[in-house]
Scaffold this motif. Structure first.
Motif, PDB file in Angstrom:
ATOM      1  N   ALA A   9       0.829  -1.213   0.000  1.00  0.00           N
ATOM      2  CA  ALA A   9       0.000   0.000   0.000  1.00  0.00           C
ATOM      3  C   ALA A   9       0.860   1.259   0.000  1.00  0.00           C
ATOM      4  O   ALA A   9       0.549   2.229  -0.697  1.00  0.00           O
ATOM      5  CB  ALA A   9      -0.937  -0.013   1.207  1.00  0.00           C
ATOM      6  N   LYS A  12       2.397   1.783  -3.464  1.00  0.00           N
ATOM      7  CA  LYS A  12       1.347   2.220  -4.386  1.00  0.00           C
ATOM      8  C   LYS A  12       1.043   3.700  -4.190  1.00  0.00           C
ATOM      9  O   LYS A  12       0.840   4.441  -5.151  1.00  0.00           O
ATOM     10  CB  LYS A  12       0.086   1.385  -4.201  1.00  0.00           C
ATOM     11  CG  LYS A  12       0.214  -0.020  -4.754  1.00  0.00           C
ATOM     12  CD  LYS A  12      -1.041  -0.836  -4.504  1.00  0.00           C
ATOM     13  CE  LYS A  12      -0.851  -2.251  -5.035  1.00  0.00           C
ATOM     14  NZ  LYS A  12      -2.017  -3.104  -4.744  1.00  0.00           N
ATOM     15  N   GLU A  13       1.050   4.142  -2.935  1.00  0.00           N
ATOM     16  CA  GLU A  13       0.809   5.559  -2.633  1.00  0.00           C
ATOM     17  C   GLU A  13       1.941   6.434  -3.167  1.00  0.00           C
ATOM     18  O   GLU A  13       1.701   7.487  -3.750  1.00  0.00           O
ATOM     19  CB  GLU A  13       0.668   5.732  -1.118  1.00  0.00           C
ATOM     20  CG  GLU A  13       0.250   7.105  -0.689  1.00  0.00           C
ATOM     21  CD  GLU A  13       0.054   7.192   0.821  1.00  0.00           C
ATOM     22  OE1 GLU A  13       0.377   8.268   1.368  1.00  0.00           O
ATOM     23  OE2 GLU A  13      -0.392   6.224   1.447  1.00  0.00           O
ATOM     24  N   GLN A  16       1.664   6.634  -6.966  1.00  0.00           N
ATOM     25  CA  GLN A  16       0.581   7.539  -7.351  1.00  0.00           C
ATOM     26  C   GLN A  16       1.008   8.993  -7.172  1.00  0.00           C
ATOM     27  O   GLN A  16       0.730   9.841  -8.018  1.00  0.00           O
ATOM     28  CB  GLN A  16      -0.668   7.251  -6.516  1.00  0.00           C
ATOM     29  CG  GLN A  16      -1.838   8.143  -6.869  1.00  0.00           C
ATOM     30  CD  GLN A  16      -3.066   7.850  -6.012  1.00  0.00           C
ATOM     31  OE1 GLN A  16      -2.998   7.209  -4.972  1.00  0.00           O
ATOM     32  NE2 GLN A  16      -4.211   8.349  -6.468  1.00  0.00           N
ATOM     33  N   PHE A  17       1.721   9.297  -6.086  1.00  0.00           N
ATOM     34  CA  PHE A  17       2.195  10.658  -5.832  1.00  0.00           C
ATOM     35  C   PHE A  17       3.167  11.106  -6.920  1.00  0.00           C
ATOM     36  O   PHE A  17       3.042  12.210  -7.458  1.00  0.00           O
ATOM     37  CB  PHE A  17       2.849  10.748  -4.454  1.00  0.00           C
ATOM     38  CG  PHE A  17       3.421  12.087  -4.150  1.00  0.00           C
ATOM     39  CD1 PHE A  17       2.607  13.159  -3.826  1.00  0.00           C
ATOM     40  CD2 PHE A  17       4.799  12.292  -4.192  1.00  0.00           C
ATOM     41  CE1 PHE A  17       3.134  14.408  -3.551  1.00  0.00           C
ATOM     42  CE2 PHE A  17       5.334  13.536  -3.925  1.00  0.00           C
ATOM     43  CZ  PHE A  17       4.504  14.593  -3.605  1.00  0.00           C
TER      44      PHE A  17
END
Length: 127
Positions: A9, A12-13, A16-17
């Protein structure tokens, strides 16, 4: 550039950032311990921005970047691409001044073919 495969997680964050940042011309400052992937993320940002120029990684602890004009020369070499300053906290006050001046000139070039995407990192706490 190898793929950025994110399974956790947190990764993935982060992915995305970086993807969101890539859609702007904003500079990015990364912090973290040695070996945590700061250079990889800077190169991934360069890849996502799809710039026409090259990716240049500058090890700020290297003595050659203490010479007057070295930072400006690096910006010229990176025109249209990306430049990554690793361990930026190790720059001397004179080199920091030259970097600030180069960043100011670069900001005026935004939207042109000579604009340089900038990323910097540090493994030390910076106030």
């Amino acid at each position: 550039m190898e793929s950025f495969i994110a399974e956790s997680a947190v990764l993935k964050e982060i992915k995305q950032f970086i993807t969101q940042i890539a859609q702007s011309s904003s500079a990015l400052f990364l912090t973290g311990d040695f070996g945590t992937g700061k250079t990889f993320l800077a190169h991934y940002l360069h890849t996502l921005r799809n710039t026409s120029g090259t990716f240049i990684s500058i090890p700020c602890a290297h003595p050659s970047f203490e010479k007057e004009g070295a930072i400006c020369a690096a910006f010229k070499k990176a025109q249209g691409g990306s430049i990554f300053f690793s361990e930026v906290h190790r720059l001397s006050p004179n080199a920091q001044k030259e970097l600030r001046e180069a960043l100011s000139v670069n900001a005026d070039l935004q939207g042109t073919d000579t604009f340089v995407s900038v990323c910097a990192s540090s493994s030390a706490q910076i106030d």
